[in-house]
Write an enzyme that holds these catalytic residues in place. Sequence first.
Site, mmCIF file in Angstrom:
data_model
loop_
_atom_site.group_PDB
_atom_site.id
_atom_site.type_symbol
_atom_site.label_atom_id
_atom_site.label_comp_id
_atom_site.label_asym_id
_atom_site.label_seq_id
_atom_site.Cartn_x
_atom_site.Cartn_y
_atom_site.Cartn_z
ATOM 1 C CE LYS A 77 -5.695 4.233 -19.459
ATOM 2 N NZ LYS A 77 -4.679 2.648 -20.289
ATOM 3 N N PRO A 78 -1.771 5.975 -21.697
ATOM 4 C CG PRO A 78 0.817 4.712 -22.920
ATOM 5 C CD PRO A 78 0.109 4.926 -21.774
ATOM 6 C CB ALA A 79 -4.879 2.665 -25.395
ATOM 7 C CG ASN A 130 -9.414 6.318 -32.049
ATOM 8 O OD1 ASN A 130 -8.643 6.584 -31.268
ATOM 9 N ND2 ASN A 130 -10.221 6.468 -32.416
ATOM 10 C CD GLU A 181 -12.448 12.520 -29.178
ATOM 11 O OE1 GLU A 181 -13.650 12.550 -29.363
ATOM 12 O OE2 GLU A 181 -12.211 12.964 -29.826
ATOM 13 C CG LEU A 182 -16.383 11.493 -23.514
ATOM 14 C CD1 LEU A 182 -17.763 11.502 -22.532
ATOM 15 C CD2 LEU A 182 -15.456 11.082 -23.145
ATOM 16 N N GLY A 215 -12.194 8.834 -24.669
ATOM 17 C CA GLY A 215 -12.813 7.529 -25.203
ATOM 18 C C GLY A 215 -13.993 7.125 -25.057
#
Length: 745
Positions: free
Chosen positions: A435-437, A412, A512-513, A490
Amino acid sequence: MIRTCLTAAVAVALGLLSIAHSSPVNIFEKPTLQKRSSAHIIRECTVPGSFAVTFDDGPSAWTHELLDYLKIRGTKATFFVNGLNYNLITDPEFSAVVKRTFDEGHQIGSHTWGHMSLAQPTTDVSSQMRQLDDALLKIIGVRPVYMRPPYGETSPSALQWLGDNGYKVVNWNVDSRDWQHPLDFKSDFEGYRLALQNPAASSKGYISLQHDAEQATAEAFGMLAIEYVLSKGAKIMTVGECLNANLRLMSSLNNTIGNLELKDPAGFLNNKFVTNARSGQRFSIFDPARGSEIATCPDMNVEEVEEAIQAAKKALPEWGQKTARERSVILRKWYELMLENEMDLAKILTWENGKPLAEALGEIRYGAQFFEWFAEEAKRLYGEIIPSPAQNQRMIVIRQPLGVVGVITPWNFPSAMLTRKFGAALAVGCTVVTKPAAETPLSCLALCELGRRAGLPEGVIGVVTTHAHTKAVGKHLCESRDVSGISFTGSTAVGKILLKQSADTVKKMSLELGGNAPFIVFEDADIDKAVDAAILSKFRNSGQTCISVNRLYVHSSIKDEFGERMRAKVAKFNMGSGFDKGTTHGPLITEAAVQKVHLHVEDALKQGAKALVGGDFDDKDSAASRIGYFYPPTVLTDMKNHMRIANEETFGPVAGIFTFETEEEAIELANSTRMGLAGYFFSKDMSRCWRVAEKMQVGMVGVNNSAISSEVAPFGGVKESGLGREGARQGLEEYTQYKYINMGI
Ligand code: ADP
């Protein structure tokens, strides 16, 4: 003439669309939910491998461009050489194009008409066909696939010849009975009209004419075709337009990335882009506004993540021992490079994430500020001297880098989520493996290229691009003894998995969820300001922000007024591609995201909620018939606390209005979930502002304001919304450890 007509029919069968000399209707106009019929066309032209190209005109201007495009997206197509154009084979430029096409792994096909069909049942295969065959054999060394025309039968003798000579014969997927071979112009004209009415052709929503058609014919066909197809509600454009539109899109992506030397999206290990995964696998990155593939990336696995960990471990001592000032100079340079390349970075972001370009630019600038901030802040990583209780001892506390940090980021905010982790980690001397999305790796790779230019030494940052192996890669990062911390943004569900996987090696975790933010509007609030703030927070990034408002608690006395003002503003939103000028809101990231939002809205509507605007998503159309991943911005009222939206993060453009009567009730409702990231409220009563801010169980509170993110303020949540803080002075805590030194004197 016959050739023209036949070719036209062929092009229809191939799903190509071309109307020469008539003004095409651009199907690439901004997709909206009302214009779904054009989706068929776009899909036909953009689904990997689904299109074919004819060489009827010889090597036209876009042939090489098309080949470049296919190369970038890793897609193979079938190129057809028209048997009647055998003379093209003697053209050296054409031979070169055919050779290049073949060498790059595309299928070469041949198609040829009358002499092969029952309509002109020549028993012998024409000399033209033989010459084409000879020429192609000479150029590419193998026999092409022969495409059997749809509008008549290939004569048995011709088939025999093709079989004897090693041809693979394939049929076009159109029922030949509907494609009576037209022998003269008039019947051809009629035949064409019939062809358009053929469900097999018209259900696909496209028509075509070949661009080498004679003008009059083309115009006649073109007008008829346009009339017919438009009457069916479809949109049409020429094949050249279609491909060129695609190419323009790709060219712009390529050019943008080209500026950043990222022509082949790749992983990034030891300051080098690694184009291929060991597995040889690649995964696709899609433009969410069209649902079409824009690039592919190597699908890396555990071997590569281990390689990146070892590189980061090797780079750690030197990087960690640099002075804060030395590291700061590189970070500062990186910040400047981001700003210099901000438009390229924003375009890449819009390509893969879908958010409007202006919003993407905002993210790039916001993201860059983390480099600037931490470049400064790292110089102030002060330790402490403790007044010693013992005469013969001195007590000192120093702060040291944590070590190698695993960084996992979402789609996002593909750029800013990285910079706020990279900035803090690198500033204090950590090295990182990222590790990017899988949805948005390109922004990360572009950032790495700029980091390399800024002077990052080898191994300080590694990027593992992966899709199929996400779980394995994540697990390996969490379980590795060489990784000291994990920084993750995520979902709460994945955060919990990572926390568990990291337990055995007792890693420092920065998580950070998920959000589910409450937004309370008290009866004494400035309603206009509250509406604006709610809209900003709710609909930014089309609601795909972890601090997005999810639950709007509005005092019952102002509910109608608030709802009406919100409705009026949301109704004016303009959804579309992030690149279109008028677009205020982009698509969601995937079809799955659209379905989740749909589920939440349906659930609310079924249980008595009312849609003030939006909520009219029609799921009857299959996903395949829609363009891109759009969900209409929606405002719901009469929400109840047992509905899904009250309890789960919707992550989409839907605002649900709940009501309350008292301050206590509002606070209780706001705190009624296990999430606790951000919360907002509007009131003009100062005492109430203090009371409520202190009582809200969240990590961040917006009082009479919803634009709370800043690199200088600590970002993070409580309860199941996470651990640790990002940005601000506190952000450095996540990447450092304290060391107490006791000196005997
Ligand atoms: P979202 O719902 O925002 O996609 P996710 O938590 O699924 O949130 O994804 C955030 C990041 O976590 C992405 O980079 C995704 O690929 C990654 N991810 C998802 N599942 C796992 C997993 N089991 N292990 C490690 N990373 C994961």
